[in-house]
Write an enzyme that holds these catalytic residues in place. Sequence first.
Site, PDB file in Angstrom:
ATOM      1  N   HIS A  72       5.004  -9.167  10.978  1.00 14.86           N
ATOM      2  CA  HIS A  72       5.839  -9.053   9.766  1.00 14.86           C
ATOM      3  C   HIS A  72       7.299  -9.224  10.165  1.00 14.86           C
ATOM      4  O   HIS A  72       7.736  -8.692  11.188  1.00 14.86           O
ATOM      5  CB  HIS A  72       5.716  -7.664   9.123  1.00 14.86           C
ATOM      6  CG  HIS A  72       4.347  -7.330   8.629  1.00 14.86           C
ATOM      7  ND1 HIS A  72       3.783  -7.915   7.527  1.00 14.86           N
ATOM      8  CD2 HIS A  72       3.434  -6.436   9.076  1.00 14.86           C
ATOM      9  CE1 HIS A  72       2.575  -7.408   7.321  1.00 14.86           C
ATOM     10  NE2 HIS A  72       2.332  -6.512   8.249  1.00 14.86           N
ATOM     11  N   HIS A  77      -1.527  -0.810  14.728  1.00 18.56           N
ATOM     12  CA  HIS A  77      -1.435   0.278  13.772  1.00 18.56           C
ATOM     13  C   HIS A  77      -2.799   0.774  13.310  1.00 18.56           C
ATOM     14  O   HIS A  77      -2.910   1.774  12.602  1.00 18.56           O
ATOM     15  CB  HIS A  77      -0.579  -0.249  12.600  1.00 18.56           C
ATOM     16  CG  HIS A  77      -0.863   0.224  11.245  1.00 18.56           C
ATOM     17  ND1 HIS A  77      -1.252  -0.553  10.196  1.00 18.56           N
ATOM     18  CD2 HIS A  77      -0.779   1.480  10.746  1.00 18.56           C
ATOM     19  CE1 HIS A  77      -1.388   0.153   9.112  1.00 18.56           C
ATOM     20  NE2 HIS A  77      -1.118   1.386   9.392  1.00 18.56           N
ATOM     21  N   HIS A 120       0.816  -1.226   0.000  1.00 16.86           N
ATOM     22  CA  HIS A 120       0.000   0.000   0.000  1.00 16.86           C
ATOM     23  C   HIS A 120       0.851   1.279   0.000  1.00 16.86           C
ATOM     24  O   HIS A 120       0.724   2.160   0.853  1.00 16.86           O
ATOM     25  CB  HIS A 120      -1.108  -0.003   1.058  1.00 16.86           C
ATOM     26  CG  HIS A 120      -0.728  -0.059   2.510  1.00 16.86           C
ATOM     27  ND1 HIS A 120       0.290   0.669   3.056  1.00 16.86           N
ATOM     28  CD2 HIS A 120      -1.281  -0.741   3.534  1.00 16.86           C
ATOM     29  CE1 HIS A 120       0.354   0.438   4.350  1.00 16.86           C
ATOM     30  NE2 HIS A 120      -0.581  -0.423   4.662  1.00 16.86           N
ATOM     31  N   GLU A 180      -6.402  -5.680   9.663  1.00 14.97           N
ATOM     32  CA  GLU A 180      -5.985  -5.267   8.317  1.00 14.97           C
ATOM     33  C   GLU A 180      -5.843  -6.526   7.459  1.00 14.97           C
ATOM     34  O   GLU A 180      -5.431  -7.585   7.953  1.00 14.97           O
ATOM     35  CB  GLU A 180      -4.666  -4.469   8.381  1.00 14.97           C
ATOM     36  CG  GLU A 180      -4.409  -3.733   7.078  1.00 14.97           C
ATOM     37  CD  GLU A 180      -3.357  -2.625   7.168  1.00 14.97           C
ATOM     38  OE1 GLU A 180      -2.721  -2.464   8.221  1.00 14.97           O
ATOM     39  OE2 GLU A 180      -3.182  -1.926   6.144  1.00 14.97           O
ATOM     40  N   ASP A 187       1.505  -5.629  14.331  1.00 16.79           N
ATOM     41  CA  ASP A 187       2.395  -4.782  13.514  1.00 16.79           C
ATOM     42  C   ASP A 187       3.583  -4.228  14.317  1.00 16.79           C
ATOM     43  O   ASP A 187       4.625  -3.911  13.741  1.00 16.79           O
ATOM     44  CB  ASP A 187       1.618  -3.599  12.923  1.00 16.79           C
ATOM     45  CG  ASP A 187       0.846  -3.980  11.668  1.00 16.79           C
ATOM     46  OD1 ASP A 187       1.141  -5.030  11.079  1.00 16.79           O
ATOM     47  OD2 ASP A 187      -0.049  -3.209  11.275  1.00 16.79           O
ATOM     48  N   TYR A 232      10.340   0.782   8.704  1.00 22.91           N
ATOM     49  CA  TYR A 232       8.973   0.393   9.071  1.00 22.91           C
ATOM     50  C   TYR A 232       8.378   1.399  10.061  1.00 22.91           C
ATOM     51  O   TYR A 232       7.259   1.872   9.895  1.00 22.91           O
ATOM     52  CB  TYR A 232       9.001  -1.012   9.679  1.00 22.91           C
ATOM     53  CG  TYR A 232       7.645  -1.622   9.871  1.00 22.91           C
ATOM     54  CD1 TYR A 232       7.039  -2.348   8.855  1.00 22.91           C
ATOM     55  CD2 TYR A 232       6.958  -1.486  11.071  1.00 22.91           C
ATOM     56  CE1 TYR A 232       5.790  -2.914   9.032  1.00 22.91           C
ATOM     57  CE2 TYR A 232       5.719  -2.050  11.261  1.00 22.91           C
ATOM     58  CZ  TYR A 232       5.138  -2.773  10.234  1.00 22.91           C
ATOM     59  OH  TYR A 232       3.892  -3.338  10.420  1.00 22.91           O
ATOM     60  N   ASP A 238      -3.833  -7.855   5.504  1.00 21.77           N
ATOM     61  CA  ASP A 238      -2.613  -8.672   5.443  1.00 21.77           C
ATOM     62  C   ASP A 238      -2.585  -9.708   6.570  1.00 21.77           C
ATOM     63  O   ASP A 238      -1.803 -10.665   6.518  1.00 21.77           O
ATOM     64  CB  ASP A 238      -1.335  -7.814   5.444  1.00 21.77           C
ATOM     65  CG  ASP A 238      -1.330  -6.716   6.482  1.00 21.77           C
ATOM     66  OD1 ASP A 238      -2.415  -6.233   6.852  1.00 21.77           O
ATOM     67  OD2 ASP A 238      -0.235  -6.322   6.927  1.00 21.77           O
ATOM     68  N   HIS A 283      -5.294  -8.189  14.725  1.00 24.03           N
ATOM     69  CA  HIS A 283      -5.330  -7.007  13.850  1.00 24.03           C
ATOM     70  C   HIS A 283      -6.137  -7.350  12.600  1.00 24.03           C
ATOM     71  O   HIS A 283      -5.895  -8.380  11.974  1.00 24.03           O
ATOM     72  CB  HIS A 283      -3.887  -6.617  13.496  1.00 24.03           C
ATOM     73  CG  HIS A 283      -3.754  -5.373  12.682  1.00 24.03           C
ATOM     74  ND1 HIS A 283      -4.738  -4.422  12.589  1.00 24.03           N
ATOM     75  CD2 HIS A 283      -2.725  -4.911  11.918  1.00 24.03           C
ATOM     76  CE1 HIS A 283      -4.330  -3.437  11.814  1.00 24.03           C
ATOM     77  NE2 HIS A 283      -3.116  -3.712  11.388  1.00 24.03           N
TER      78      HIS A 283
HETATM   79 FE1  FEO Z   1      -1.557  -2.884   9.891  1.00 23.77          FE
HETATM   80 FE2  FEO Z   1       0.419  -5.480   8.880  1.00 23.77          FE
HETATM   81  O1  FEO Z   1      -1.156  -4.487   9.015  1.00 23.77           O
END
Ligand code: FEO
Length: 403
Positions: A227, A147, A28, A84, A166, A194, A86, A82
């Site tokens: 991640h 996040h 993104h 999101e 995150d 990051y 991903d 989370h």
């Molecule tokens: Fe805020 Fe890795 O998603």
Amino acid sequence: MDSRFKAVKISEHVYWVGAIDWGIRDFHGYGTPRGSTYNAYLVVADDVILIDTVLRPFKDELLARVASVTDPSNIRYIISNHSEPDHSGALYDVIGEVRPEKVFASRMGLKDLAGYFGPGAIEAAEDGQALNLGGVNLTFIETRMVHWPDSMMTYLADDRLLFSQDGFGMHLASSERFADEIDDGVIREENTKYFANILTPYARIIDKLLDRVQALGVPIEVIAPDHGPVWRRDVTRPIETYRRFCAQRPTMKAVVTYDTMWGSTGMMARGVEEGLTAEGVRTVVLPLKSSDRNTVMTELLEAGALVVGSPTINNNIYPSVAEVLTYARGLKPANLVGAAFGSFGWSGEGAQQVKEYLEEMKVDLVAEPLSVRFKPDDAAVDECRRLGSAVAKRLKEVISGDD
Ligand code: FEO
């Protein structure tokens, strides 16, 4: 199930069962030259608990890694830290396949998941709630805006392990699963990038969150983010690094970024650089023809000054400069001194518009924008040096507390 994909044991009860996205280069709008991972974890005790899922196309990789430990239908609980996509993209497919007894998410997470995927049978995990689930002890910690508003972390007391979603993550695909197995320079670079490009707006919230986690007094020996690699040795190091990032204390470092049409604003940038370095300020010059916005923000995270140059085109700021400043304004870097400059032919709005962006970013401007008509002569380059010098002197004042 594809037997190529194996789980990796990361602590007494926990396996990494995520996916490695070697090919992603744009997350993104965030450049990911080293790819990324979507980490999910399997807690195996009396029952089996899945922590987070992965981006939807990687669902089979996730389930194959789970299958290398246990039949996926043994997953009794899923915790979604989370929402999101991903991390939740594969969630509903996984729920459909393994039919868990319960799925937990934060209260905000319930709303987000419903917004993305429609209503589902997901239970709210309360902030601070401690739960003995499947034979292990878990505590949910809401981490709003780290996040997203829904975000939460889960602490597994039995393994002294924090599932940090995150937080403490980085976009880095690797065959190694632990940060201590990867080149330290790469870890530092990706960790900084990051934070600078994703977490900077929430620096104060993160600082308070770290206070709160430390006040809980729970020992943390492993940090497992959503991640990149897992932190397992000396976790005080990533925590202290985040403390430093959150503080955004100005340092004797400046970022000079600009674009140029025919080289004149570029000449000005080099003059500004000379003025800064002559005063002992370490200076990074980032021409926007060859530097992207992520690099600008990464370099800026631990800098103390931002000086931006733009030519004027059609009575406006140069588009590449506007793009970087729009991005930077959203990320809200703090505690910067700076200035604007630029060459022009007729009207000269470019540098003025840079100044307006910098004002919105609350950059402490040391002078009015420096504009030069057409190509700067020696006197104009001297003026640029003086501008760099003025920024450096102001920065020294701020750092020494004379402000
Ligand atoms: Fe805020 Fe890795 O998603």
